[in-house]
Enzyme design. Structure first.
Site, short mmCIF file in Angstrom:
data_model
loop_
_atom_site.label_atom_id
_atom_site.label_comp_id
_atom_site.label_asym_id
_atom_site.label_seq_id
_atom_site.Cartn_x
_atom_site.Cartn_y
_atom_site.Cartn_z
N HIS A 66 0.84 -1.22 0.00
CA HIS A 66 0.00 0.00 0.00
C HIS A 66 0.86 1.26 0.00
O HIS A 66 1.54 1.56 0.98
CB HIS A 66 -0.93 0.02 1.21
N HIS A 68 1.07 5.50 -1.93
CA HIS A 68 0.47 6.53 -2.80
C HIS A 68 1.68 7.21 -3.44
O HIS A 68 2.21 8.17 -2.89
CB HIS A 68 -0.31 7.58 -2.01
N GLU A 141 -8.30 5.64 -7.32
CA GLU A 141 -9.05 6.14 -6.18
C GLU A 141 -10.36 6.80 -6.62
O GLU A 141 -10.38 7.51 -7.63
CB GLU A 141 -8.20 7.18 -5.44
N HIS A 178 -12.13 5.54 -1.57
CA HIS A 178 -11.15 6.11 -0.63
C HIS A 178 -11.36 5.62 0.80
O HIS A 178 -10.47 4.99 1.38
CB HIS A 178 -11.22 7.65 -0.72
N HIS A 205 -9.34 2.33 2.48
CA HIS A 205 -8.86 2.70 3.82
C HIS A 205 -10.03 2.53 4.77
O HIS A 205 -11.10 3.09 4.53
CB HIS A 205 -8.43 4.18 3.86
N GLU A 208 -9.25 3.46 10.32
CA GLU A 208 -7.89 3.98 10.50
C GLU A 208 -7.77 4.78 11.81
O GLU A 208 -6.92 4.49 12.63
CB GLU A 208 -7.50 4.84 9.29
N ASP A 311 2.31 3.07 3.24
CA ASP A 311 1.52 4.25 2.96
C ASP A 311 2.42 5.26 2.24
O ASP A 311 3.50 4.92 1.79
CB ASP A 311 0.87 4.82 4.23
ZN LIG Z 1 -3.18 5.18 2.22
#
Ligand SMILES: [Zn+2]
Length: 368
Positions: A66, A68, A141, A178, A205, A208, A311
């Protein structure tokens, strides 16, 4: 080049199948692996071999499940989750293709075997589909909290996803709604139905931050003023935990991977185990954004597959997934962490696990 055998050892040795071993070893001659097994067993097989300690672990290439990549130009942020969201939104101009190139180059340097990336811009999807030498999944996304816009957003993204899917090479195309608080229920359901039908893997996600749980359960807390302007008059507060909410919507299943899943009760983990969902944990990001600690022992108890991810560079000091495992080394059983950083990552991304066995070039042995 020496052709006398060597026995490489490490705290954990994992060949990619079976169980990661303590007191394991890899027998090496020249540039190739000639055996993998327990150290004592290999000492008997290669009595003349020199024993060389190699550090923490010997494994196939790890997987960053995972990231971005398009956030790779944002300086590392630590602070509250909500402040982080504002930080990312406020730095939108630093996001995009150039940053994704930087992040991709970092992954290549680190020698990962595969990656899962959340793609927020079309040009980044084009870049990854054309240029990635690494396998994995690029998840497009999708955001849209207002239920009244669900059909419109779905109709816009659907043809693009189908067009990208035709261009799959090393990377597959996936979909990432998202979060449960930024994607409305009808949009989430349309996306999941479409993904199941067309075979798109998904990441979302979920669970979290404590703020997310407060918002979804009770419609209060710091996320409420932040999200209220976007959600429209027909948003319905679920009134249950994030995991229970997705279960009630009928969207959980083996096609869906949850990212983070920190804020869970045992009952939630049980639901995930029964649905076949997989999870990606990002320990350093969770710590830096004060999101809580991932309950490893509960996930292990229920047998949920847990992969590791860094991340983005905005909430992680690097894209090195081994550092996620090393961050928890000893606090969590290192054999569990090694398996999460390798086998679970390949499984999340739908890829075959590479194996270390007789004939494997030593270049494919990852030294931690
Ligand atoms: Zn993320």
């Amino acid at each position: 080049m020496s052709l006398s055998p060597q026995l490489w050892t490490a705290e954990v040795v994992y060949a990619g199948f079976g169980t990661p071993m303590k007191n394991g070893a890899i027998a090496v001659v020249g540039q190739h692996v000639v055996g993998v097994g327990g150290l004592e067993e290999l000492r008997r097989a290669f009595p003349q071999a020199e024993i060389i300690p190699k550090g923490r672990a010997l494994t196939p290439a790890p997987v960053n499940a995972h990231t971005h990549l398009d956030l790779s130009a944002l300086p590392y942020f630590r602070g509250r989750y909500l402040d982080f969201l504002n930080y990312v939104i406020g730095n939108a101009e630093k996001r995009g293709l150039e940053a994704a190139r930087i992040g991709y180059a970092e992954l290549r340097r680190l020698g990962v075997g595969a990656f899962g990336d959340i793609v927020a811009r079309d040009e980044v999807m084009d870049f990854l589909l054309e240029e990635s030498m690494l396998p994995g999944v690029a998840y497009r996304e999708v955001i849209g909290a207002n239920p009244d816009t669900a059909q419109e957003i779905f109709d816009t993204v659907k043809p693009r996803l189908l067009a990208w899917k035709k261009r799959e090479g090393n990377l597959r195309v996936g979909i990432s709604p998202h979060t449960a608080h930024t994607v409305s229920a009808p949009l989430l359901q349309r996306l999941v139905e479409f993904a199941r039908l067309e075979g798109f893997p998904m990441q979302i996600h979920l669970a979290e931050s404590p703020a997310e749980v407060e918002y979804l359960r009770y419609d209060r807390g710091p996320l409420l003023p932040f999200l209220q302007p976007y959600r429209g008059p027909h948003w319905k507060t679920p009134g249950v935990s994030p995991v229970r909410y997705l279960a009630d919507l009928g969207v959980l299943g083996p096609h869906l991977t949850l990212v983070h899943a920190v804020q869970v009760a045992e009952e939630d983990v049980q639901i995930l185990a029964q649905s076949g969902c997989k999870v990606v944990s990002c320990p350093r990001s969770n710590e830096g954004l004060a999101c809580g600690e991932f309950p490893w022992e509960v996930y292990l108890k229920w047998g949920v597959e847990v992969a590791l991810g860094t991340d983005s560079r905005a909430s992680s000091p690097d894209l090195n997934v081994k550092n996620e495992a090393l961050h928890l080394w000893g606090k969590v059983d290192p054999r569990v962490l090694v398996r999460s950083a390798t086998r679970a990552g390949y499984r999340v991304l739908g890829l075959a696990m590479p194996r270390l066995s007789r004939g494997t070039p030593i270049a494919e042995v990852h030294i931690w």
